[in-house]
Design a protein around this motif. Structure first.
Motif, PDB file in Angstrom:
ATOM      1  N   ASP A 182      51.103  41.961  43.541  1.00 25.95           N
ATOM      2  CA  ASP A 182      52.404  42.403  44.028  1.00 25.95           C
ATOM      3  C   ASP A 182      52.165  43.429  45.132  1.00 25.95           C
ATOM      4  OD1 ASP A 182      54.933  43.391  44.479  1.00 25.95           O
ATOM      5  OD2 ASP A 182      55.488  43.433  42.362  1.00 25.95           O
ATOM      6  N   THR A 185      53.626  47.086  44.776  1.00 24.26           N
ATOM      7  CA  THR A 185      53.137  48.034  43.775  1.00 24.26           C
ATOM      8  C   THR A 185      51.623  48.129  43.883  1.00 24.26           C
ATOM      9  OG1 THR A 185      52.880  46.351  42.056  1.00 24.26           O
ATOM     10  CG2 THR A 185      55.029  47.421  42.242  1.00 24.26           C
ATOM     11  N   ARG A 187      49.400  48.033  41.139  1.00 25.37           N
ATOM     12  CA  ARG A 187      48.676  47.192  40.187  1.00 25.37           C
ATOM     13  C   ARG A 187      49.500  46.020  39.683  1.00 25.37           C
ATOM     14  NH1 ARG A 187      46.054  50.761  35.583  1.00 25.37           N
ATOM     15  NH2 ARG A 187      45.174  48.720  35.146  1.00 25.37           N
ATOM     16  N   GLY A 188      50.691  45.843  40.193  1.00 21.59           N
ATOM     17  CA  GLY A 188      51.552  44.793  39.683  1.00 21.59           C
ATOM     18  C   GLY A 188      51.113  43.398  40.084  1.00 21.59           C
ATOM     19  N   ASP A 208      53.558  44.270  35.167  1.00 20.23           N
ATOM     20  CA  ASP A 208      52.699  45.416  35.455  1.00 20.23           C
ATOM     21  C   ASP A 208      51.232  45.077  35.202  1.00 20.23           C
ATOM     22  OD1 ASP A 208      54.856  47.055  36.122  1.00 20.23           O
ATOM     23  OD2 ASP A 208      55.158  47.644  34.035  1.00 20.23           O
ATOM     24  N   PHE A 209      51.011  44.124  34.277  1.00 21.34           N
ATOM     25  CA  PHE A 209      49.646  43.755  33.914  1.00 21.34           C
ATOM     26  C   PHE A 209      49.629  42.282  33.559  1.00 21.34           C
ATOM     27  CE2 PHE A 209      46.552  42.917  30.517  1.00 21.34           C
ATOM     28  CZ  PHE A 209      45.381  43.280  31.160  1.00 21.34           C
TER      29      PHE A 209
END
Length: 222
Positions: A182, A185, A187-188, A208-209
């Motif tokens: 992403d 973001t 780490r998205g 998110d993960f």
């Protein structure tokens, strides 16, 4: 190294048995080696020095059961509609794809692949054992999707403007699911869907993960 190795079991009610990493040539690393299960209960395991076949009891077969030796194996896949058909991609300076039609006993070399790209996925369409899809990272936020409809004999190249990793493919009607970082973001991850390899990728899920992906027999995606 204590605590490291490849474990397997011959049946659902049998205990797991440790297969010594030295016997199949795996390196002591946290990175998961490519491996797939075969209809007869055997396993194909990719190692830095070639492809190994483990019997159903977890024991390695002969030193050279597949004929693919001396090169790293980076990806493995089995055709969902015909599990006797398997594919392997080799790394090194001259990467190539190999095809087996007998559960990994014998292999035929197919197309050579471009070196210098990171192969991140090898998938076989769930409705056609000869429809092979490969995704590869080619640069910052860029990738290519390679498509073969003759069992890896030749590939069409489709450049992508996202760093896509294929997760699931289907030929009729064509549908592709992939993930990509992403860009909004740190780490998205975004999960995308497209109805053709050159079509528009639509975001269907933001995470998110990302820990993994699987498709149940009824088509449900997890």
């Amino acid at each position: 190294l204590p605590g490291f190795g490849f474990v397997a079991r011959a049946s659902a009610d049998a205990p797991f048995a440790l297969v010594c990493d030295a016997l199949i040539g795996l390196l002591p690393t946290d990175e998961q080696a490519p491996f797939v299960a075969l209809p007869d209960g055997a396993w194909l395991v990719g190692t830095p020095k070639g492809l190994r076949r483990l019997a159903a009891n977890g024991c390695p077969e002969s030193a050279d059961p597949t004929g693919i030796v001396g090169v790293p194996i980076v990806k493995l896949a089995v055709a969902p509609s015909d599990p006797s058909v398997a594919y392997a991609i080799t790394g090194g300076p001259a990467p190539a794809i190999y095809r087996s039609a007998d559960g990994g006993q014998r292999w035929t070399k197919g197309a050579e692949l471009k070196s210098g790209q990171r192969i991140n996925a090898l998938l076989v369409s769930d409705d056609d054992p000869d429809a092979v899809y490969v995704s590869a990272t080619t640069g910052a936020m860029q990738s290519t999707i390679l498509v073969s409809r003759d069992g890896g004999g030749a590939f069409e190249t489709h450049a992508q403007t996202r760093d896509l990793t294929l997760l699931d493919v289907r030929e009729v009607p064509q549908r592709l699911i992939a993930r990509a970082p992403d860009t909004a973001t740190v780490r998205g991850v975004q999960v995308y869907r497209a109805t053709s390899v050159d079509g528009e990728w639509q975001s269907i899920l933001a995470l998110d993960f990302f820990g993994g992906f699987a498709r149940a027999g009824d088509g449900t995606l997890f």
